[in-house]
Design a protein around this motif. Structure first.
Motif, PDB file in Angstrom:
ATOM      1  N   SER A 109      16.872 -30.177 -57.096  1.00  0.00           N
ATOM      2  CA  SER A 109      15.968 -29.145 -56.591  1.00  0.00           C
ATOM      3  C   SER A 109      16.267 -28.908 -55.118  1.00  0.00           C
ATOM      4  CB  SER A 109      14.504 -29.575 -56.745  1.00  0.00           C
ATOM      5  OG  SER A 109      14.167 -29.745 -58.093  1.00  0.00           O
ATOM      6  N   ILE A 110      16.374 -27.644 -54.738  1.00  0.00           N
ATOM      7  CA  ILE A 110      16.655 -27.277 -53.348  1.00  0.00           C
ATOM      8  C   ILE A 110      15.671 -26.189 -52.929  1.00  0.00           C
ATOM      9  CG2 ILE A 110      18.341 -26.349 -51.727  1.00  0.00           C
ATOM     10  CD1 ILE A 110      20.545 -27.389 -53.504  1.00  0.00           C
ATOM     11  N   GLY A 111      15.116 -26.349 -51.754  1.00  0.00           N
ATOM     12  CA  GLY A 111      14.285 -25.309 -51.165  1.00  0.00           C
ATOM     13  C   GLY A 111      14.570 -25.192 -49.677  1.00  0.00           C
ATOM     14  N   VAL A 112      14.940 -24.004 -49.237  1.00  0.00           N
ATOM     15  CA  VAL A 112      15.203 -23.739 -47.825  1.00  0.00           C
ATOM     16  C   VAL A 112      14.415 -22.496 -47.435  1.00  0.00           C
ATOM     17  CG1 VAL A 112      16.921 -23.243 -46.057  1.00  0.00           C
ATOM     18  CG2 VAL A 112      17.521 -24.742 -47.972  1.00  0.00           C
ATOM     19  N   LEU A 113      13.595 -22.610 -46.401  1.00  0.00           N
ATOM     20  CA  LEU A 113      12.759 -21.502 -45.938  1.00  0.00           C
ATOM     21  C   LEU A 113      12.998 -21.268 -44.459  1.00  0.00           C
ATOM     22  CD1 LEU A 113      10.304 -19.518 -46.355  1.00  0.00           C
ATOM     23  CD2 LEU A 113       8.858 -21.414 -45.630  1.00  0.00           C
ATOM     24  N   GLU A 114      13.231 -20.028 -44.104  1.00  0.00           N
ATOM     25  CA  GLU A 114      13.407 -19.633 -42.703  1.00  0.00           C
ATOM     26  C   GLU A 114      12.504 -18.438 -42.441  1.00  0.00           C
ATOM     27  OE1 GLU A 114      15.303 -19.939 -38.867  1.00  0.00           O
ATOM     28  OE2 GLU A 114      15.636 -21.192 -40.630  1.00  0.00           O
ATOM     29  N   THR A 115      11.679 -18.536 -41.386  1.00  0.00           N
ATOM     30  CA  THR A 115      10.725 -17.469 -41.066  1.00  0.00           C
ATOM     31  C   THR A 115      10.680 -17.260 -39.566  1.00  0.00           C
ATOM     32  OG1 THR A 115       9.357 -18.188 -42.934  1.00  0.00           O
ATOM     33  CG2 THR A 115       8.358 -16.658 -41.379  1.00  0.00           C
ATOM     34  N   VAL A 116      10.591 -16.001 -39.153  1.00  0.00           N
ATOM     35  CA  VAL A 116      10.462 -15.650 -37.741  1.00  0.00           C
ATOM     36  C   VAL A 116       9.194 -14.819 -37.572  1.00  0.00           C
ATOM     37  CG1 VAL A 116      11.481 -14.485 -35.757  1.00  0.00           C
ATOM     38  CG2 VAL A 116      12.958 -15.680 -37.393  1.00  0.00           C
ATOM     39  N   THR A 117       8.316 -15.259 -36.664  1.00  0.00           N
ATOM     40  CA  THR A 117       7.109 -14.494 -36.367  1.00  0.00           C
ATOM     41  C   THR A 117       7.210 -13.897 -34.967  1.00  0.00           C
ATOM     42  OG1 THR A 117       5.958 -16.470 -35.556  1.00  0.00           O
ATOM     43  CG2 THR A 117       5.684 -15.912 -37.877  1.00  0.00           C
ATOM     44  N   ALA A 118       6.508 -12.818 -34.773  1.00  0.00           N
ATOM     45  CA  ALA A 118       6.693 -11.980 -33.588  1.00  0.00           C
ATOM     46  C   ALA A 118       5.981 -12.536 -32.361  1.00  0.00           C
ATOM     47  CB  ALA A 118       6.183 -10.573 -33.872  1.00  0.00           C
ATOM     48  N   LYS A 119       6.477 -12.144 -31.213  1.00  0.00           N
ATOM     49  CA  LYS A 119       5.755 -12.319 -29.958  1.00  0.00           C
ATOM     50  C   LYS A 119       4.593 -11.329 -29.961  1.00  0.00           C
ATOM     51  CE  LYS A 119       6.434 -11.681 -24.949  1.00  0.00           C
ATOM     52  NZ  LYS A 119       7.438 -11.337 -23.905  1.00  0.00           N
ATOM     53  N   GLU A 120       3.381 -11.841 -29.830  1.00  0.00           N
ATOM     54  CA  GLU A 120       2.188 -10.997 -29.893  1.00  0.00           C
ATOM     55  C   GLU A 120       1.554 -10.885 -28.513  1.00  0.00           C
ATOM     56  OE1 GLU A 120       1.390  -9.281 -32.358  1.00  0.00           O
ATOM     57  OE2 GLU A 120       2.217 -10.252 -34.144  1.00  0.00           O
ATOM     58  N   VAL A 121       1.119  -9.676 -28.182  1.00  0.00           N
ATOM     59  CA  VAL A 121       0.480  -9.443 -26.892  1.00  0.00           C
ATOM     60  C   VAL A 121      -0.888  -8.818 -27.106  1.00  0.00           C
ATOM     61  CG1 VAL A 121       2.679  -9.168 -25.699  1.00  0.00           C
ATOM     62  CG2 VAL A 121       1.521  -7.157 -26.612  1.00  0.00           C
ATOM     63  N   ALA A 122      -1.779  -9.124 -26.194  1.00  0.00           N
ATOM     64  CA  ALA A 122      -3.092  -8.491 -26.157  1.00  0.00           C
ATOM     65  C   ALA A 122      -3.051  -7.366 -25.138  1.00  0.00           C
ATOM     66  CB  ALA A 122      -4.160  -9.503 -25.781  1.00  0.00           C
ATOM     67  N   ASN A 123      -3.554  -6.209 -25.533  1.00  0.00           N
ATOM     68  CA  ASN A 123      -3.682  -5.075 -24.620  1.00  0.00           C
ATOM     69  C   ASN A 123      -5.052  -5.140 -23.952  1.00  0.00           C
ATOM     70  OD1 ASN A 123      -1.137  -3.698 -25.244  1.00  0.00           O
ATOM     71  ND2 ASN A 123      -2.057  -3.371 -27.265  1.00  0.00           N
ATOM     72  N   ILE A 124      -5.057  -5.075 -22.631  1.00  0.00           N
ATOM     73  CA  ILE A 124      -6.284  -5.280 -21.853  1.00  0.00           C
ATOM     74  C   ILE A 124      -6.543  -4.040 -21.002  1.00  0.00           C
ATOM     75  CG2 ILE A 124      -7.416  -6.764 -20.151  1.00  0.00           C
ATOM     76  CD1 ILE A 124      -5.419  -8.969 -21.092  1.00  0.00           C
ATOM     77  N   ASP A 125      -7.800  -3.629 -20.991  1.00  0.00           N
ATOM     78  CA  ASP A 125      -8.194  -2.441 -20.236  1.00  0.00           C
ATOM     79  C   ASP A 125      -9.276  -2.798 -19.226  1.00  0.00           C
ATOM     80  OD1 ASP A 125     -10.257  -0.037 -19.941  1.00  0.00           O
ATOM     81  OD2 ASP A 125      -8.299   0.841 -20.375  1.00  0.00           O
ATOM     82  N   LEU A 126      -9.070  -2.368 -17.975  1.00  0.00           N
ATOM     83  CA  LEU A 126     -10.072  -2.510 -16.921  1.00  0.00           C
ATOM     84  C   LEU A 126     -10.316  -1.139 -16.314  1.00  0.00           C
ATOM     85  CD1 LEU A 126     -11.914  -4.095 -15.008  1.00  0.00           C
ATOM     86  CD2 LEU A 126      -9.904  -4.554 -13.587  1.00  0.00           C
ATOM     87  N   LEU A 127     -11.365  -0.467 -16.824  1.00  0.00           N
ATOM     88  CA  LEU A 127     -11.752   0.853 -16.314  1.00  0.00           C
ATOM     89  C   LEU A 127     -10.559   1.803 -16.290  1.00  0.00           C
ATOM     90  CD1 LEU A 127     -14.020  -0.356 -13.354  1.00  0.00           C
ATOM     91  CD2 LEU A 127     -14.710   0.271 -15.675  1.00  0.00           C
ATOM     92  N   GLY A 128      -9.799   1.795 -17.375  1.00  0.00           N
ATOM     93  CA  GLY A 128      -8.650   2.688 -17.514  1.00  0.00           C
ATOM     94  C   GLY A 128      -7.331   2.116 -17.045  1.00  0.00           C
ATOM     95  N   GLU A 129      -7.365   1.006 -16.330  1.00  0.00           N
ATOM     96  CA  GLU A 129      -6.129   0.368 -15.889  1.00  0.00           C
ATOM     97  C   GLU A 129      -5.669  -0.620 -16.959  1.00  0.00           C
ATOM     98  OE1 GLU A 129      -4.514  -2.472 -12.233  1.00  0.00           O
ATOM     99  OE2 GLU A 129      -6.333  -1.249 -11.974  1.00  0.00           O
TER     100      GLU A 129
END
Length: 656
Positions: A159-179
Motif C-alpha cells: 500500500s502506498i499513499g503520497v499526498l502533496e498540498t499547497v495552501t495560499a498566503k492569506e491576507v486580511a483587508n483592513i479599512d480605516l475611514l477609507g484608508e
C-alpha cells in the motif's frame, strides 16, 4: 475471457461556482454592506496509473456543498475533533490514516493521529491587530491552491499513499475611514504525507511507516509565532497468528518542530504541554530553544477471534511530542494503560439474538511517574429477538488528577465518581425507528460530597415512508454541573492565584436530517441544527492545596472578599481586606447560540457530471445567560438576521 487489458483512465472534471450571500449590514463597516457575490473555477482530476494505483489531483477545490460541522462548546481546553467530509480527502483516507493508538477500550488518545486532513484549508492562524475605527475582512478558510495524491494497493500487498498540498498566503483587508491596508494572517504553506505498508505471509504480517512535513514561508508575514517547519513520522507492525485470532502490534512515532524562540516557547507553554507548571519538576521551559522533539508509541496484544476476546496495551506521548501542525494530538507527557475484555454469545437464547459483555480498565501516569487516573467500566450490549438493540453500563472513577485543569497551574485533584449510561433503539428495519440514550453521573469525595455532575439524554426519531425518502430528528439535552471549574489565573503580590468556581452548563440542540432520492440521479439532502449552550459560574474560590484528598481542603471561598461591578461585569477581590482591590476578573457567564443548515439538491445529468444547488443558512450570537435556555434559543435564532448563502456549482466529467 482472455486478452483483456485494463484501460488506463484519465478523468478531468472542471467546475464553475457562482455564489451570492446576504447578511446583516453593519453600519460603518465597508466589508459588511449586507451582500456579497463570488465566482470561482477549478479542476478535479483522476489518472489511473495502473489498475491498482491512481493519482487524484485538484486545483482550487470547492467544498461548498459539504455538510457543516455540528456545534459544540468545550470548557476543558481540549480541541474538538471533527470528521473529514471533503471528497478529495475522504477517498482512500484509510491508506493515509495513522492512529497513534486505536484501542478497543477507547480513550481521548484514540483521536491522536499523525495525519488529520482538517488541518489543510482550516481557518487562518492569525488575526489582524485592529485600531480604533478599523474594520477587517478576514478569510474564513485558507485557500487550497492545489493538491495531488498517489494511492493504492498492489496485488503483492504493498500500500502506498503520497499526498502533496499547497495552501495560499492569506491576507486580511483592513479599512480605516477609507484608508486601506493589508496584513498577512496565514503564510504560504506546503503539506506532505507519505505512507507505506507491506503485507507479508498471506497478510499475517504487516510492516509500515509514515512521514509528514509542514513547511511555511514566514518571511515578511509577522507570523513568527508559528512553526516554520514541522516533521513527524512513525513505524508500525502487526503480527497475526492462530488464523488471525491473536495479534500483537506496535507503533513508534516521533516529531520535530522548528521555528523562532517565540514559536517554540509558545509551544512549550501551550495547552497539552504546560512545561511551566510549578509542580512539574521533570519539565522546564527552554527560553532559547528553536526546536522541540518528542516521541510516542503504542504496544498491544489482543485476541479478537472466538467468543472470549481481550486487548491489553500501553500508549505514551513524551513531553516534547507535537503533532498538531498536520496531525491531531490532545495531550502529551502521558503514559496510558488500557485493558479490555469481553465475551460474546453469538447464538440466540431466551429473549436474545446475541449478547456481549465487556469490562474495561484505564490507568494514566505522567513522565514523572505520578499516577493521574484510574477508572473502570462494565457494560453489555444485545440485540433482542424483536430486533431491539440495548446497551447499558456502569462507569467508576477511582482517581482523577489533571495536569491541565488549572491551565498552566499545578496539577489539580478532581472529584472521583461514577455513572450509568444506556442506549435503546427499536427495530431498524421498520419505517418508524426510535432511540433513546442517556447518562447520569455523580461525584464523590471520600463519602463527604455526593453531587450530580452530569445528566444527558438524547432521542432519535427516523421516519422512512418510502425507500427513497427519510427524515430524522435527534434532540439532545445536556446538564453539566461542576464544583470546580477554572476561571482565571491572576497575581497577588509575588503569589499566583488560581480562581475556580462552581458551574452550571445547560446545552440544548436538535439535529434534523432529510434525504430524498427523487430519482437515482436527482437527490435532495437537508441538514439543520439549532444549538444553545448556557454557562453560569457561581461560588468563586481560590485554590490553596490542589492535591488535597478532601474536596473542601483544596480551596478557600472568595464570597466574603468579593464585590461586583454590574456596569462593567467585573468581580473585584480584596483578599487582605484593606479596602483596596487586590485582583479582579470579568464575569465569565455566557450563552452561545448557533444555527447551521444546508439544503443541497444534486443532479447527475450525465454519469460523473453534476449540478449542485445549495442553500446555506447560519447565525451565531451571544444570548443573555440570565435568560431561560429555550426562549433564549428561539429569540436569537428566529429574531436575528440570518446569513444566507446561495451557491450553484456545475461540473462536467471528461473521460479520456
Amino acid at each position: 475471457i482472455n486478452g483483456i487489458k485494463p484501460q488506463k483512465q484519465l478523468e478531468i472534471q472542471p467546475y464553475v461556482v457562482a455564489q451570492a450571500s446576504s447578511f446583516e449590514k453593519e453600519e460603518g463597516n465597508p466589508f459588511a454592506d449586507g451582500s456579497d457575490t463570488n465566482l470561482a473555477v477549478g479542476i478535479d482530476g483522476k489518472i489511473g496509473v495502473t489498475s491498482d494505483f491512481v493519482v487524484d489531483f485538484t486545483i482550487n477545490p470547492d467544498f461548498g456543498q459539504v455538510e457543516a460541522d455540528p456545534s459544540v462548546v468545550r470548557l476543558d481546553g481540549f480541541q474538538n475533533f471533527f470528521g473529514e467530509r471533503r471528497p478529495f480527502f475522504v477517498e482512500n483516507n484509510n491508506i493515509f490514516d495513522y492512529q497513534a493508538t486505536g484501542s478497543a477500550a477507547g480513550g481521548n488518545y484514540d483521536n491522536d493521529n499523525l495525519f488529520y486532513s482538517r488541518r489543510i484549508g482550516a481557518s487562518p492562524h492569525g488575526y489582524p491587530d485592529l485600531g480604533n475605527n478599523e474594520y477587517a475582512d478576514v478569510p474564513s478558510n485558507t485557500s487550497i491552491l492545489g493538491a495531488a495524491k498517489f494511492s493504492g494497493k498492489s496485488k503483492k500487498g504493498l500500500s502506498i499513499g503520497v499526498l502533496e498540498t499547497v495552501t495560499a498566503k492569506e491576507v486580511a483587508n483592513i479599512d480605516l475611514l477609507g484608508e486601506k491596508r493589508t496584513e498577512v494572517v496565514e503564510p504560504l504553506t506546503n503539506y506532505f504525507v507519505g505512507r507505506v505498508q507491506q503485507d507479508l505471509n498471506g497478510g499475517n504480517t504487516v510492516f509500515g511507516g509514515i512521514l509528514t512535513s509542514v513547511n511555511r514561508k514566514l518571511e515578511d508575514t509577522n507570523l513568527d509565532y508559528l512553526h516554520k517547519n514541522a516533521y513527524s513520522g512513525g513505524l508500525d507492525f502487526l503480527q497475526y497468528w492462530d488464523n488471525q485470532r491473536w495479534q500483537v502490534s506496535g507503533k513508534l512515532i516521533f516529531s520535530r518542530v522548528e521555528g523562532t524562540n517565540e514559536s517554540i516557547r509558545n509551544t512549550q507553554n501551550s495547552f497539552g504541554h504546560y512545561r511551566q507548571r510549578p509542580d512539574a519538576q521533570h519539565l522546564e521551559v527552554d527560553e532559547n530553544a528553536t526546536s522541540l522533539s518528542g516521541t510516542g508509541g503504542t504496544l498491544k496484544i489482543a485476541k479478537f477471534g472466538g467468543n472470549w476476546k481481550f486487548e491489553n496495551g500501553v500508549t505514551w506521548r513524551s513531553p516534547g511530542l507535537e503533532l498538531n501542525d498536520i496531525g491531531f494530538m490532545n495531550n502529551n507527557d502521558e503514559i496510558n494503560h488500557f485493558f479490555w475484555t469481553g465475551y460474546r454469545f453469538t447464538q440466540p437464547f431466551s429473549i436474545f439474538r446475541n449478547l456481549g459483555l465487556n469490562f474495561n480498565l484505564w490507568n494514566r501516569w505522567d513522565f514523572s511517574g505520578k499516577h493521574l487516573h484510574q477508572s473502570t467500566n462494565v457494560n453489555f450490549f444485545t440485540q433482542l429477538k424483536n430486533f431491539y438493540f440495548v446497551n447499558m453500563g456502569l462507569y467508576k472513577e477511582f482517581k482523577d488528577i489533571s495536569n491541565q485543569a488549572l491551565f498552566g497551574g499545578p496539577a489539580l485533584r478532581r472529584s472521583s465518581g461514577s455513572g450509568f449510561f444506556f442506549y435503546i433503539a427499536s427495530d431498524q428495519r421498520k419505517k418508524i425507528r426510535v432511540s433513546v440514550n442517556g447518562f447520569l453521573g455523580g461525584a464523590d469525595d471520600n463519602g463527604q460530597d455526593n453531587t450530580v455532575t452530569g445528566r444527558n439524554v438524547g432521542f432519535g426519531l427516523t421516519i422512512q415512508p418510502t425507500n427513497a425518502f427519510n427524515i430524522s430528528l435527534q434532540p439532545s439535552i445536556n446538564i453539566n454541573d461542576r464544583l470546580m471549574q477554572y476561571v482565571t489565573t491572576t497575581s497577588f503580590g509575588d503569589d499566583t492565584r488560581y480562581v475556580v468556581s462552581s458551574l452550571d452548563q445547560n446545552t440544548l440542540s436538535m439535529t434534523i436530517r432529510l434525504n430524498y432520492n427523487i430519482t437515482p440521479d436527482l437527490t435532495i439532502q437537508y441538514y439543520g441544527q439549532p444549538f444553545i449552550s448556557r454557562v453560569r459560574y457561581f461560588d468563586y474560590k481560590r485554590i490553596t492545596d490542589p492535591s488535597a484528598h478532601q474536596f473542601h481542603d483544596r480551596y478557600l471561598t472568595l464570597d466574603a472578599d468579593m464585590s461586583y461591578d454590574a456596569a462593567n461585569s467585573v468581580f473585584s477581590i480584596d483578599e487582605n481586606r484593606d479596602g483596596l482591590t487586590d485582583y479582579s476578573f470579568e464575569e465569565p457567564d455566557f450563552s452561545f447560540i448557533q444555527f447551521r443548515s444546508n439544503l443541497v439538491a444534486r443532479w447527475e445529468y450525465v454519469p460523473g457530471s453534476e449540478l449542485f444547488l445549495v442553500w446555506n443558512q447560519g447565525t451565531t450570537s451571544s444570548g443573555d445567560p440570565a435568560d431561560d435556555i429555550l426562549p433564549s434559543l428561539t429569540d436569537n435564532v428566529f429574531n436575528n438576521k440570518i446569513t444566507n448563502i446561495f451557491l450553484v456549482k456545475w461540473t462536467y466529467r471528461f473521460l479520456l
